[in-house]
Scaffold this motif. Structure first.
Motif, PDB file in Angstrom:
ATOM      1  N   MET A   1      -5.117   9.866 -10.770  1.00  0.00           N
ATOM      2  CA  MET A   1      -4.851   8.470 -10.416  1.00  0.00           C
ATOM      3  C   MET A   1      -4.663   7.658 -11.692  1.00  0.00           C
ATOM      4  O   MET A   1      -5.536   7.646 -12.562  1.00  0.00           O
ATOM      5  N   ASP A   2      -3.500   6.948 -11.827  1.00  0.00           N
ATOM      6  CA  ASP A   2      -3.258   6.193 -13.046  1.00  0.00           C
ATOM      7  C   ASP A   2      -4.019   4.872 -13.028  1.00  0.00           C
ATOM      8  O   ASP A   2      -4.621   4.478 -12.018  1.00  0.00           O
ATOM      9  N   ILE A   3      -3.959   4.174 -14.167  1.00  0.00           N
ATOM     10  CA  ILE A   3      -4.737   2.942 -14.307  1.00  0.00           C
ATOM     11  C   ILE A   3      -4.280   1.886 -13.312  1.00  0.00           C
ATOM     12  O   ILE A   3      -5.094   1.185 -12.697  1.00  0.00           O
ATOM     13  N   ARG A   4      -2.939   1.766 -13.129  1.00  0.00           N
ATOM     14  CA  ARG A   4      -2.400   0.755 -12.212  1.00  0.00           C
ATOM     15  C   ARG A   4      -2.893   0.978 -10.777  1.00  0.00           C
ATOM     16  O   ARG A   4      -3.327   0.042 -10.105  1.00  0.00           O
ATOM     17  N   THR A   5      -2.873   2.220 -10.329  1.00  0.00           N
ATOM     18  CA  THR A   5      -3.334   2.531  -8.977  1.00  0.00           C
ATOM     19  C   THR A   5      -4.818   2.223  -8.822  1.00  0.00           C
ATOM     20  O   THR A   5      -5.259   1.693  -7.798  1.00  0.00           O
ATOM     21  N   THR A   6      -5.583   2.552  -9.860  1.00  0.00           N
ATOM     22  CA  THR A   6      -7.018   2.275  -9.827  1.00  0.00           C
ATOM     23  C   THR A   6      -7.293   0.786  -9.711  1.00  0.00           C
ATOM     24  O   THR A   6      -8.140   0.345  -8.912  1.00  0.00           O
ATOM     25  N   LEU A   7      -6.543  -0.022 -10.478  1.00  0.00           N
ATOM     26  CA  LEU A   7      -6.738  -1.471 -10.446  1.00  0.00           C
ATOM     27  C   LEU A   7      -6.364  -2.054  -9.089  1.00  0.00           C
ATOM     28  O   LEU A   7      -7.060  -2.925  -8.559  1.00  0.00           O
ATOM     29  N   VAL A   8      -5.274  -1.554  -8.519  1.00  0.00           N
ATOM     30  CA  VAL A   8      -4.843  -2.038  -7.201  1.00  0.00           C
ATOM     31  C   VAL A   8      -5.882  -1.686  -6.134  1.00  0.00           C
ATOM     32  O   VAL A   8      -6.200  -2.489  -5.265  1.00  0.00           O
ATOM     33  N   THR A   9      -6.414  -0.450  -6.217  1.00  0.00           N
ATOM     34  CA  THR A   9      -7.424  -0.024  -5.254  1.00  0.00           C
ATOM     35  C   THR A   9      -8.671  -0.885  -5.355  1.00  0.00           C
ATOM     36  O   THR A   9      -9.234  -1.326  -4.339  1.00  0.00           O
ATOM     37  N   ARG A  10      -9.114  -1.143  -6.584  1.00  0.00           N
ATOM     38  CA  ARG A  10     -10.287  -1.989  -6.777  1.00  0.00           C
ATOM     39  C   ARG A  10     -10.017  -3.403  -6.274  1.00  0.00           C
ATOM     40  O   ARG A  10     -10.886  -4.057  -5.681  1.00  0.00           O
ATOM     41  N   SER A  11      -8.797  -3.884  -6.522  1.00  0.00           N
ATOM     42  CA  SER A  11      -8.420  -5.220  -6.063  1.00  0.00           C
ATOM     43  C   SER A  11      -8.485  -5.308  -4.543  1.00  0.00           C
ATOM     44  O   SER A  11      -8.978  -6.289  -3.986  1.00  0.00           O
ATOM     45  N   PHE A  12      -7.991  -4.256  -3.865  1.00  0.00           N
ATOM     46  CA  PHE A  12      -8.015  -4.273  -2.407  1.00  0.00           C
ATOM     47  C   PHE A  12      -9.447  -4.308  -1.887  1.00  0.00           C
ATOM     48  O   PHE A  12      -9.781  -5.121  -1.018  1.00  0.00           O
ATOM     49  N   TRP A  13     -10.292  -3.404  -2.401  1.00  0.00           N
ATOM     50  CA  TRP A  13     -11.658  -3.353  -1.891  1.00  0.00           C
ATOM     51  C   TRP A  13     -12.434  -4.616  -2.244  1.00  0.00           C
ATOM     52  O   TRP A  13     -13.240  -5.100  -1.445  1.00  0.00           O
ATOM     53  N   GLY A  14     -12.183  -5.162  -3.429  1.00  0.00           N
ATOM     54  CA  GLY A  14     -12.835  -6.423  -3.788  1.00  0.00           C
ATOM     55  C   GLY A  14     -12.422  -7.544  -2.851  1.00  0.00           C
ATOM     56  O   GLY A  14     -13.264  -8.293  -2.340  1.00  0.00           O
TER      57      GLY A  14
END
Length: 343
Positions: A1-14
């Protein structure tokens, strides 16, 4: 999982956690006296606005907020169909369905044209008209996806959504109190008072609050009359989307063929109403699905509130509010007359 995907996932759950808290809090607060006039969706919107007091939290979760305000909205409206019992609406009779059709058609036409005469832009005028005509905040958010705007106008469209929701929330609350106050002066029967409240008030919560002032018969009539208007949300969204596309096509140089905008999530809304009517799911299951619908819609409203521009809202809201007020007065007078004459 790249950094961009990780940030988007965290953004969604947040964003999901924050908006869920707002939605649940809105649902619980809406059970309290007086706040039940405001409604769970509007309270969730206000709580979302309050989240802007923590700008870093909003900025970090921006991607997730956009996803929730879009996708969860559609899913919530689909599940809201379980609230409609088509057999009960059919039993309400031709008069109730006809009244709902006249109210929705007449109010969309009147509010839109009044708004345009007062200089309100087309998109805000449409959303205000649908919110006052059909079922308040849910109608605004249901029709908004049919108003296709360029990407650079997406923020302005979000502002229009918040403005329209705020207008119907304020007017619905004010007119709820007015109609309760008018009850002893109008000498209406329980059924007539229920028709008046269900046919003239904007939100389901408003119709319930005012209708209950006339007793159980009045409350049942108010709910059925109001739900008859809610049933028209799907066809109204389709017609408004088609009309808006035709209008915008006349102001552009693109003469090519255009596709009819079909709100597929509205098809889901109708499907769930059919399932809820004829599939024996049980009262508790249906109540749970409707509760889930309001939680998802509350999350979408909270996400919308987290991205609103307050300065622009105060600058642009006055004339739209005036148009909606004038049309609401006409609506109350017309529905009161119809209730006395036909019910």
């Amino acid at each position: 999982m790249d950094i961009r995907t990780t940030l988007v996932t965290r953004s969604f759950w947040g964003a999901a956690v924050i908006t869920l808290i707002c939605a649940v809090a809105g649902s619980e607060l809406a059970q309290l006296p007086y706040l039940n006039l405001v409604g769970a969706l509007v309270i969730a919107l206000l709580l979302g606005m309050a989240c802007q007091l923590a700008p870093r939290m909003v900025a970090v979760n921006r991607d997730g907020i956009g996803f929730i305000s879009n996708k969860f909205l559609r899913l919530g409206i689909i599940l809201l169909g379980f609230k409609l019992n088509l057999l009960q609406l059919a039993q309400a009779g031709v008069k109730t369905i006809t009244l709902a059709a006249v109210v929705v058609t007449g109010m969309v036409f009147l509010t839109y044209n009044l708004s345009r005469k007062l200089g309100v832009d087309r998109e805000l005028a449409i959303l205000t008209a649908t919110g006052t005509s059909i079922c308040g905040a849910a109608a605004v958010m249901g029709v908004s996806p049919q108003i296709k705007v360029p990407a650079d106008q997406a923020e302005r469209q979000r502002e229009n959504e918040v403005l329209a929701v705020a207008i119907v929330a304020i007017l619905g609350t004010v007119f709820t109190l007015i109609e309760i106050g008018l009850k002893p002066l109008l000498h209406l029967t329980a059924v007539q008072f229920g028709v008046m409240t269900g046919g003239s008030l904007h939100e389901i919560a408003h119709a319930v609050a005012a209708g209950s002032a006339g007793g159980p018969v009045s409350l049942d009539t108010a709910i059925i009359t109001k739900l008859s208007r809610v049933l028209l949300l799907a066809p109204a969204a389709l017609i408004i989307g088609w009309w808006y596309q035709r209008q915008t096509a006349t102001t552009t140089t693109n003469d090519g063929p255009t596709k009819l905008p079909i709100p597929w999530f509205m098809a889901g809304f109708l499907l769930t109403s059919i399932i809820g009517t004829w599939v024996p799911l049980g009262t508790a299951t249906l109540a749970g699905l409707v509760k889930l619908a309001y939680i998802l819609l509350g999350m979408a409203m909270a996400a919308l509130g987290m991205s609103v521009n307050f300065r622009v809202i105060f600058q642009r809201g006055g004339n739209a509010f005036l148009a909606a007020t004038l049309s609401s007065v006409v609506l109350l007078a017309g529905v009161t007359f119809a209730s006395k004459l036909f019910f």
